[in-house]
Enzyme design. Structure first.
Site, short mmCIF file in Angstrom:
data_model
loop_
_atom_site.label_atom_id
_atom_site.label_comp_id
_atom_site.label_asym_id
_atom_site.label_seq_id
_atom_site.Cartn_x
_atom_site.Cartn_y
_atom_site.Cartn_z
N ASN A 6 3.45 -2.44 8.78
CA ASN A 6 3.84 -1.74 9.85
C ASN A 6 4.91 -2.68 10.49
O ASN A 6 5.86 -2.14 11.27
CB ASN A 6 3.13 -1.30 10.85
CG ASN A 6 1.96 -2.25 11.31
OD1 ASN A 6 1.78 -3.43 10.67
ND2 ASN A 6 1.18 -2.00 12.38
N LYS B 106 1.91 -13.34 1.69
CA LYS B 106 2.02 -12.00 0.68
C LYS B 106 2.36 -11.09 1.90
O LYS B 106 1.33 -10.52 2.49
CB LYS B 106 0.64 -11.89 -0.26
CG LYS B 106 1.10 -10.86 -0.97
CD LYS B 106 -0.43 -10.29 -1.53
CE LYS B 106 -1.12 -9.18 -0.69
NZ LYS B 106 -0.36 -8.05 -0.48
N GLY C 264 -4.64 -6.64 8.87
CA GLY C 264 -4.58 -5.19 7.94
C GLY C 264 -5.92 -4.49 8.18
O GLY C 264 -6.39 -4.51 9.33
N VAL D 146 -9.82 -2.88 8.52
CA VAL D 146 -11.02 -3.42 8.36
C VAL D 146 -11.77 -3.65 7.21
O VAL D 146 -12.28 -4.75 6.86
CB VAL D 146 -12.08 -2.64 9.53
CG1 VAL D 146 -13.48 -2.87 9.61
CG2 VAL D 146 -11.59 -2.72 10.93
N PRO D 147 -11.76 -2.58 6.44
CA PRO D 147 -12.38 -2.74 5.00
C PRO D 147 -11.65 -3.92 4.06
O PRO D 147 -12.52 -4.77 3.78
CB PRO D 147 -11.85 -1.44 4.26
CG PRO D 147 -11.72 -0.33 5.25
CD PRO D 147 -11.02 -1.09 6.44
N GLU E 180 -6.73 -10.07 12.02
CA GLU E 180 -6.18 -8.96 12.95
C GLU E 180 -6.28 -7.81 12.22
O GLU E 180 -5.40 -7.34 11.35
CB GLU E 180 -4.82 -9.63 13.00
CG GLU E 180 -4.51 -10.85 13.84
CD GLU E 180 -4.81 -10.64 15.21
OE1 GLU E 180 -5.25 -9.93 15.76
OE2 GLU E 180 -4.74 -12.07 15.80
N CYS F 287 -1.28 -1.26 15.37
CA CYS F 287 -2.92 -1.40 15.45
C CYS F 287 -3.43 -1.30 16.85
O CYS F 287 -4.40 -0.75 17.08
CB CYS F 287 -3.23 -2.88 15.02
SG CYS F 287 -2.19 -4.15 15.79
N GLU G 187 -9.27 5.31 13.22
CA GLU G 187 -8.07 4.92 13.20
C GLU G 187 -7.28 5.84 12.36
O GLU G 187 -7.65 5.87 11.34
CB GLU G 187 -7.87 3.55 12.94
CG GLU G 187 -6.38 3.09 13.19
CD GLU G 187 -6.42 1.65 12.49
OE1 GLU G 187 -6.61 1.31 11.51
OE2 GLU G 187 -5.47 0.81 13.37
N GLU H 117 -3.40 -14.71 17.57
CA GLU H 117 -2.04 -14.93 17.29
C GLU H 117 -1.31 -14.93 18.62
O GLU H 117 -1.80 -14.44 19.74
CB GLU H 117 -1.53 -13.79 16.34
CG GLU H 117 -2.20 -14.23 15.01
CD GLU H 117 -1.59 -12.95 14.02
OE1 GLU H 117 -0.82 -12.04 14.36
OE2 GLU H 117 -1.49 -13.79 12.80
P1 NAD Z 1 -4.39 -2.89 4.33
O1 NAD Z 1 -5.88 -3.45 4.72
O2 NAD Z 1 -4.48 -1.93 3.05
O3 NAD Z 1 -3.54 -4.10 3.58
C1 NAD Z 1 -3.12 -5.21 4.42
C2 NAD Z 1 -2.86 -6.24 3.45
O4 NAD Z 1 -3.87 -6.70 2.53
C3 NAD Z 1 -1.89 -6.06 2.23
O5 NAD Z 1 -0.76 -7.10 2.07
C4 NAD Z 1 -2.45 -5.77 1.27
O6 NAD Z 1 -1.80 -5.75 0.05
C5 NAD Z 1 -3.69 -6.57 1.28
N1 NAD Z 1 -4.68 -6.38 0.42
C6 NAD Z 1 -5.39 -5.34 0.13
N2 NAD Z 1 -6.60 -5.69 -0.40
C7 NAD Z 1 -6.77 -6.94 -0.61
C8 NAD Z 1 -7.84 -7.80 -1.13
N3 NAD Z 1 -8.95 -7.33 -1.69
N4 NAD Z 1 -7.58 -8.91 -1.21
C9 NAD Z 1 -6.68 -9.62 -0.53
N5 NAD Z 1 -5.38 -8.71 0.03
C10 NAD Z 1 -5.58 -7.53 0.03
O7 NAD Z 1 -3.93 -2.58 5.65
P2 NAD Z 1 -2.32 -1.59 5.64
O8 NAD Z 1 -2.61 -0.46 5.40
O9 NAD Z 1 -1.37 -2.39 5.08
O10 NAD Z 1 -2.06 -1.96 7.30
C11 NAD Z 1 -2.78 -1.05 8.09
C12 NAD Z 1 -3.83 -1.65 8.81
O11 NAD Z 1 -3.67 -2.97 9.48
C13 NAD Z 1 -4.42 -0.84 9.90
O12 NAD Z 1 -5.79 -0.65 10.27
C14 NAD Z 1 -3.94 -1.52 11.32
O13 NAD Z 1 -4.67 -1.44 12.45
C15 NAD Z 1 -3.89 -3.19 10.88
N6 NAD Z 1 -3.08 -3.87 11.63
C16 NAD Z 1 -3.69 -4.86 12.41
C17 NAD Z 1 -2.74 -5.63 13.41
C18 NAD Z 1 -3.27 -6.50 14.43
O14 NAD Z 1 -2.55 -7.44 14.66
N7 NAD Z 1 -4.65 -6.34 14.55
C19 NAD Z 1 -1.71 -5.45 12.88
C20 NAD Z 1 -0.66 -4.69 12.16
C21 NAD Z 1 -1.84 -3.84 11.35
#
Ligand code: NAD
Length: 518
Positions: free
Chosen positions: A181, A204, A256, A258-259, A278, A312, A415, A492
């Site tokens: 995002n 990455k 990214g 929570v899962p 985060e 987020c 979410e 951060e």
């Molecule tokens: P995501 O968890 O699907 O992916 C995030 C990153 O993790 C990507 O680069 C992905 O390729 C990588 N990834 C996925 N599986 C992995 C694994 N098993 N091991 C290592 N890396 C892995 O999230 P998304 O769909 O890219 O982003 C949306 C989410 O991010 C939302 O839940 C949002 O709230 C959250 N977010 C949080 C913040 C914050 O600062 N708190 C900021 C932006 C987005």
């Protein structure tokens, strides 16, 4: 700027004019250079690249380039190159590092328009917002450049003239893993404090938005960091896992869902590595009847509809004191209906396209489910098809306001990560605080009221890491940002982030003789 249609028509001619960019494509006013992995100061093909994946432009749904993911070997090469650069960088003084970071900030400012355009093309957010992201990014580099020279320990006097001192030392090679995002901004939020503290980083990005972070890597090199200090590996979960498990990665900073955060923490635990998480949110925004109504309406729009709602810390549970429910709702709906949706590269667009088709379908699924569970769609929620035929395959939807919501509905609990606001009436302060906190998440929260004591009382009671009084979703780099509960931990931005990219060494100095008990 040329109109999009004109630029797309020019694409073949521009490519023909620049044969040296054989592996690149020209889109809009920018060129997408290949390859997209970056190691030791240059773009590289991954040593063991996996299958090529398509990278999309959300505004049009077209493929704009290909992504070769990094396998275990490429990740290892990137980490080894970062390790070599770390040896040089960590020996430099804070002031020397500061000068390089300031130069990187200057180059970003200079290239603001090009980076913002690339971000808009790859992410779908409006150019208006992308420019703000880029501004926040260079400000972040300037801020940590300012702090780099102040990284210091303490001197502690001990009996008999002996003393101790502490050194704040870098951790080594840090892994940064980002969401899609805020691709460029997330990378800067991680890289700036990490590099200021003397670390190296292998980053990455999300495979959906791999482009702008490679520009950041090039800018760091141009600014004068040792080659390898900031490397980029590309790919999805598998690449991320290679990075997290790598024995020479000293810390993981993850943004990214929570899962995925749970998996990251598991991998960090195996290597006993510090981790910053985060994660997602479902934040409350509380509107009291004594608020300045227009500010509260503006705040609710800011809390829900930036970057197509893919933020987020969005305040998606909008609690409104019953006394002003009707007037507030009417105004929010009126303003939401006026949001200009469409080509994100146009100056007056305020809502662009969602990141991809599966995500758009997911958001639509939440709205369908909300209706089934009894919520009322007060406006929006449908797909949006812009008039321009070039945009007909883009991932657009109308921003949506849901009324008649209750706390147990899925749209209120989960979410959605799209432009969907849920409005919930409340009667008392005590009730609303309890309901606001009744969530697994704890990223952010906000309150609108003219009563200064009530404002501070309520934010003190909110179980959330980032709280706003009489505003929402502004992110000055000076303020620490991060979550409570399932929204993660670590911070951060602000001075606080320096703690998460450094470690404390204590040195005990004996000035007398050793008194042995043996
Ligand atoms: P995501 O968890 O699907 O992916 C995030 C990153 O993790 C990507 O680069 C992905 O390729 C990588 N990834 C996925 N599986 C992995 C694994 N098993 N091991 C290592 N890396 C892995 O999230 P998304 O769909 O890219 O982003 C949306 C989410 O991010 C939302 O839940 C949002 O709230 C959250 N977010 C949080 C913040 C914050 O600062 N708190 C900021 C932006 C987005």
């Amino acid at each position: 700027m040329l109109a999009r249609s004109r630029l797309l028509n020019l694409l073949p001619q521009l490519c023909a004019l620049q044969p040296s960019l054989a592996m690149s494509s020209v889109t809009g006013t920018v060129t997408i250079h290949q390859p997209l992995n970056y190691r030791a100061g240059a773009r590289v093909q991954p040593a063991d690249g996996g299958q090529a994946e398509d990278v999309y432009e959300p505004a049009t749904g077209r493929v704009i380039t290909k992504l070769l993911s990094s396998g275990e070997k490429e990740v290892d090469l990137a980490v080894q190159s970062a390790k070599a650069a770390f040896k040089i960088w960590s020996q430099m003084s804070g002031m020397e590092r500061s000068r390089v970071l300031l130069e990187a900030a200057r180059i970003i400012r200079e290239q603001r328009e090009e980076i913002a355009t690339l971000e808009t093309i790859n992410n779908g957010k409006s150019i208006f917002e992308a420019r703000v992201d880029i501004d926040i990014s260079w400000q972040c580099l300037e801020y940590y450049a300012g702090l780099a020279g102040s990284l210091a320990g303490e001197h502690i006097q001990l009996p008999g003239g002996s003393f101790g001192y502490t050194r704040r030392e870098p951790l080594g090679v840090c892994a940064g893993i980002g969401a899609w995002n805020y691709p460029f901004q997330v990378a800067c939020w991680k890289a700036a404090p990490a590099l200021a503290c003397g670390n190296a980083m292998v980053f990455k990005p999300s495979p959906f938005t791999p482009l702008t972070v490679v520009r950041l890597a090039e800018i760091f090199t141009e600014a004068g960091v040792p080659k390898g200090l900031f490397n980029v590996v590309q790919g999805g979960a598998a690449t991320g896992q290679f990075l997290c498990h790598h024995p020479d990665v000293a810390k993981i900073s993850f943004t990214g869902s929570v899962p995925t955060g749970i998996k990251i923490m598991g991998m960090a635990a195996k290597g006993i590595k510090p981790v910053t998480l985060e994660l997602g949110g479902k934040s409350p925004l509380i509107i009291f009847s004594d608020c300045a109504l227009e500010n509260a309406v503006n705040g609710a729009l800011m809390a829900n509809f930036l970057t197509q709602g893919e933020v987020c810390c969005n305040g998606t549970r909008v609690f409104v004191e019953r006394k002003i429910l009707d007037v507030f709702t009417k105004e929010v709906v009126k303003r939401t209906q006026k949001i200009k949706i469409g080509d994100p590269l146009l100056e007056d667009t305020r809502m662009g396209a969602l990141i991809n088709r599966p995500h758009l379908d997911r958001v639509q699924g939440f709205i369908k489910q909300a209706k089934e569970q009894g919520a009322e769609v007060l406006c929006g929620g449908d797909l949006y098809v812009p008039d321009d035929p070039k945009l007909k395959n883009g991932y657009y939807m109308q921003p949506c306001v849901l009324g008649n919501c209750t706390d147990d509905m899925t749209c209120v609990k989960e979410e959605i990560f799209g432009p969907v606001m849920s409005i919930l009436p409340f009667d008392t302060e005590e009730e609303v605080v309890e309901r606001a906190n009744n969530t697994k998440f704890g990223l952010a929260g906000g309150v609108f009221t003219r009563d200064i004591q009530k404002a501070h009382r309520v934010v003190a009671a909110l179980k959330a890491g980032m709280c706003f009084i009489n505003n929402y979703n502004i992110s000055p780099v000076e303020l620490p940002f991060g979550g409570y509960k399932a929204s993660g931990f670590g911070r951060e931005n602000g001075r606080a982030a320096m703690e998460y990219y450094s470690q404390l060494k204590t040195v005990c100095v004996e000035m007398g003789d050793v008194e042995s008990v043996f």
